[in-house]
Design a protein around this motif. Structure first.
Motif, PDB file in Angstrom:
ATOM      1  N   ALA A  45       0.664  -1.090   0.089  1.00 26.00           N
ATOM      2  CA  ALA A  45       0.104   0.079  -0.131  1.00 26.00           C
ATOM      3  C   ALA A  45       0.842   1.337  -0.022  1.00 26.00           C
ATOM      4  N   LEU A  46       2.022   1.142  -0.587  1.00 28.13           N
ATOM      5  CA  LEU A  46       3.052   2.369  -0.399  1.00 28.13           C
ATOM      6  C   LEU A  46       2.480   3.195  -1.803  1.00 28.13           C
ATOM      7  N   VAL A  47       1.921   2.911  -2.882  1.00 27.19           N
ATOM      8  CA  VAL A  47       1.491   3.791  -3.720  1.00 27.19           C
ATOM      9  C   VAL A  47       0.313   3.431  -4.244  1.00 27.19           C
ATOM     10  N   ASP A  48      -0.263   4.648  -4.878  1.00 27.63           N
ATOM     11  CA  ASP A  48      -1.770   4.701  -5.354  1.00 27.63           C
ATOM     12  C   ASP A  48      -1.734   3.951  -6.646  1.00 27.63           C
ATOM     13  N   ALA A  49      -0.683   4.028  -7.851  1.00 29.40           N
ATOM     14  CA  ALA A  49      -0.720   3.713  -9.021  1.00 29.40           C
ATOM     15  C   ALA A  49       0.570   3.461  -9.591  1.00 29.40           C
ATOM     16  N   LEU A  50       0.966   2.660 -10.718  1.00 32.31           N
ATOM     17  CA  LEU A  50       2.055   2.468 -11.203  1.00 32.31           C
ATOM     18  C   LEU A  50       2.259   3.016 -12.688  1.00 32.31           C
ATOM     19  N   VAL A  51       3.503   3.501 -12.864  1.00 34.32           N
ATOM     20  CA  VAL A  51       3.676   3.655 -14.300  1.00 34.32           C
ATOM     21  C   VAL A  51       5.001   2.840 -14.767  1.00 34.32           C
ATOM     22  N   LEU A  52       5.177   2.180 -15.693  1.00 33.46           N
ATOM     23  CA  LEU A  52       5.864   1.047 -15.856  1.00 33.46           C
ATOM     24  C   LEU A  52       6.777   1.501 -17.274  1.00 33.46           C
ATOM     25  N   MET A  53       7.990   1.157 -17.437  1.00 36.59           N
ATOM     26  CA  MET A  53       8.761   1.463 -18.589  1.00 36.59           C
ATOM     27  C   MET A  53       9.663   0.184 -18.905  1.00 36.59           C
ATOM     28  N   ASP A  54      10.658   0.414 -20.000  1.00 36.12           N
ATOM     29  CA  ASP A  54      11.226  -0.661 -20.687  1.00 36.12           C
ATOM     30  C   ASP A  54      10.106  -1.894 -20.927  1.00 36.12           C
ATOM     31  N   VAL A  55       9.483  -1.672 -21.589  1.00 38.89           N
ATOM     32  CA  VAL A  55       8.282  -2.645 -21.795  1.00 38.89           C
ATOM     33  C   VAL A  55       8.774  -3.718 -23.181  1.00 38.89           C
ATOM     34  N   GLU A  56       8.740  -4.969 -22.591  1.00 39.34           N
ATOM     35  CA  GLU A  56       9.070  -5.922 -23.820  1.00 39.34           C
ATOM     36  C   GLU A  56       7.737  -6.455 -24.440  1.00 39.34           C
ATOM     37  N   LEU A  57       7.948  -7.197 -25.826  1.00 34.71           N
ATOM     38  CA  LEU A  57       6.752  -7.537 -26.383  1.00 34.71           C
ATOM     39  C   LEU A  57       6.070  -8.576 -25.661  1.00 34.71           C
ATOM     40  N   ASP A  58       6.991  -9.428 -25.058  1.00 31.79           N
ATOM     41  CA  ASP A  58       6.255 -10.392 -24.170  1.00 31.79           C
ATOM     42  C   ASP A  58       6.724 -10.066 -22.689  1.00 31.79           C
ATOM     43  N   ASP A  59       6.117  -9.164 -22.260  1.00 36.10           N
ATOM     44  CA  ASP A  59       6.342  -8.566 -21.122  1.00 36.10           C
ATOM     45  C   ASP A  59       5.518  -9.405 -19.770  1.00 36.10           C
TER      46      ASP A  59
END
Length: 334
Positions: free
Chosen positions: A118-132
């Motif tokens: 419960a540290l965060v309200d939401a997530l933004v993710l980078m370095d996305v792979e095709l088969d992530d």
């Protein structure tokens, strides 16, 4: 006042109002008269009161923190990544949110840990792979998320990025318009392709599709980041393809080395070979000669990612996919 923590009750007493009135001034949940609001704000300033973040989180069930998941791995150009991170941080502050930066390559385990805490309200993710591997989990998480990048199967997740396929194609079109019929792509380091990283693969696909559409000859190669490796790649490229007259470079760390290698090989830009890069504008403008380039819009992408995730957090409907059209700026290299 001494250095002990000032309480909301003390603020209310100082302003001559109820504790609930101070709370409403801070939260904005009820309309308070201008005079009362001013007295409360003056008291907050005079006493040096700071709302307790933990108490606010308990009351609102929000942490006011966004996680930015940015695993730092081989082949990633950190200065450009930090542009994205800076844009996310700046945009998050406009929504009164801080950013927790997660750089370890923990995959799904790291996301589970942060979500469960419960540290965060939401997530933004980078370095996305095709088969992530993270994507199936994101579809199930209660916390909203946005990907900067596109997996091969983006259904059920929210994604935003530059349209890298269109960017690769636009570079080819620009060189074709100038009469070049043999073109090469010098792309990301090989480890980036080996991981199936989305932006690199999509640029390659756009490049190859445009080459076929225009009936051009050419080749696409990964490009490493040290000068010696870049020099060897460029030298061998022209030995194998002596008629080559156009280069597309999609590797920010290698751009300067490519230009230096061309000079050492006696090839003038743009007289002997034209060069187009996919990179931030300042990288292109500082090059010698200044490079024709497709902008990597890190600031715009970061802002849009935060806007999307905040809309999701507030329960608003957002588009599944947001692709930014490539913008090509013509400079001296073509």
């Amino acid at each position: 006042m001494n250095r002990r923590t000032v309480t909301i009750s003390e603020v209310a007493k100082h302003a001559g109002v109820a504790v609930s009135t101070v709370s409403y001034v801070l939260s904005g949940k009820r309309t308070i008269s201008a005079d009362t609001r001013r007295r409360v704000l003056d008291s907050i300033s005079a006493l040096g009161y700071h709302p307790n973040a933990g108490a606010r989180a308990l009351a609102s069930k929000r942490s006011n923190v966004i996680a930015l998941v940015l695993p730092l791995r081989a082949g990633m150009h950190v200065p450009v990544l930090m542009r994205f991170a800076s844009a996310v941080v700046t945009a998050a502050r406009r929504f009164d949110h801080d950013v927790l930066l997660l750089t370890a390559d923990e995959g799904t385990a790291g996301i589970r840990r942060v979500a469960a805490s419960a540290l965060v309200d939401a997530l933004v993710l980078m370095d996305v792979e095709l088969d992530d591997r993270r994507v199936p989990m994101l579809r199930e998480l209660a916390e909203p998320s946005v990907l900067i990048g596109f997996p091969a199967e983006p259904a059920g997740v929210t994604c935003v990025d530059l349209d890298f396929a269109a960017a690769g194609a636009r570079c080819v079109e620009h060189l074709a318009e100038r009469g070049h019929d043999e073109i090469a792509l010098l792309g990301a380091p090989s480890v980036v392709y080996d991981r199936g990283t989305g932006f690199a693969t999509r640029t390659l696909e756009g490049f190859e599709a445009a080459m076929g559409e225009h009936g051009l000859k050419g080749v696409a190669l990964p490009c490493e980041e040290t000068f010696d490796e870049v020099y060897e790649t460029v030298r061998d490229l022209f030995l194998d393809h002596p008629g080559l007259s156009g280069l597309v470079v999609h590797n920010e760390a290698a751009v300067g080395h490519v230009l230096a290698a061309l000079r050492q090989l006696g090839r003038r830009v743009p007289h002997d070979v034209a060069v187009v890069a996919i990179c931030p504008d300042d990288v292109a403008e500082r090059a010698s000669p200044p490079l024709t380039s497709v902008l990597i819009p890190a600031e715009e992408v970061g802002r849009e990612a935060v806007r999307l995730v905040m809309d999701k957090l507030e329960g608003r409907t957002v588009p599944d996919s947001t692709l930014l059209a490539p913008i090509l700026a013509v400079r001296a290299s073509t």
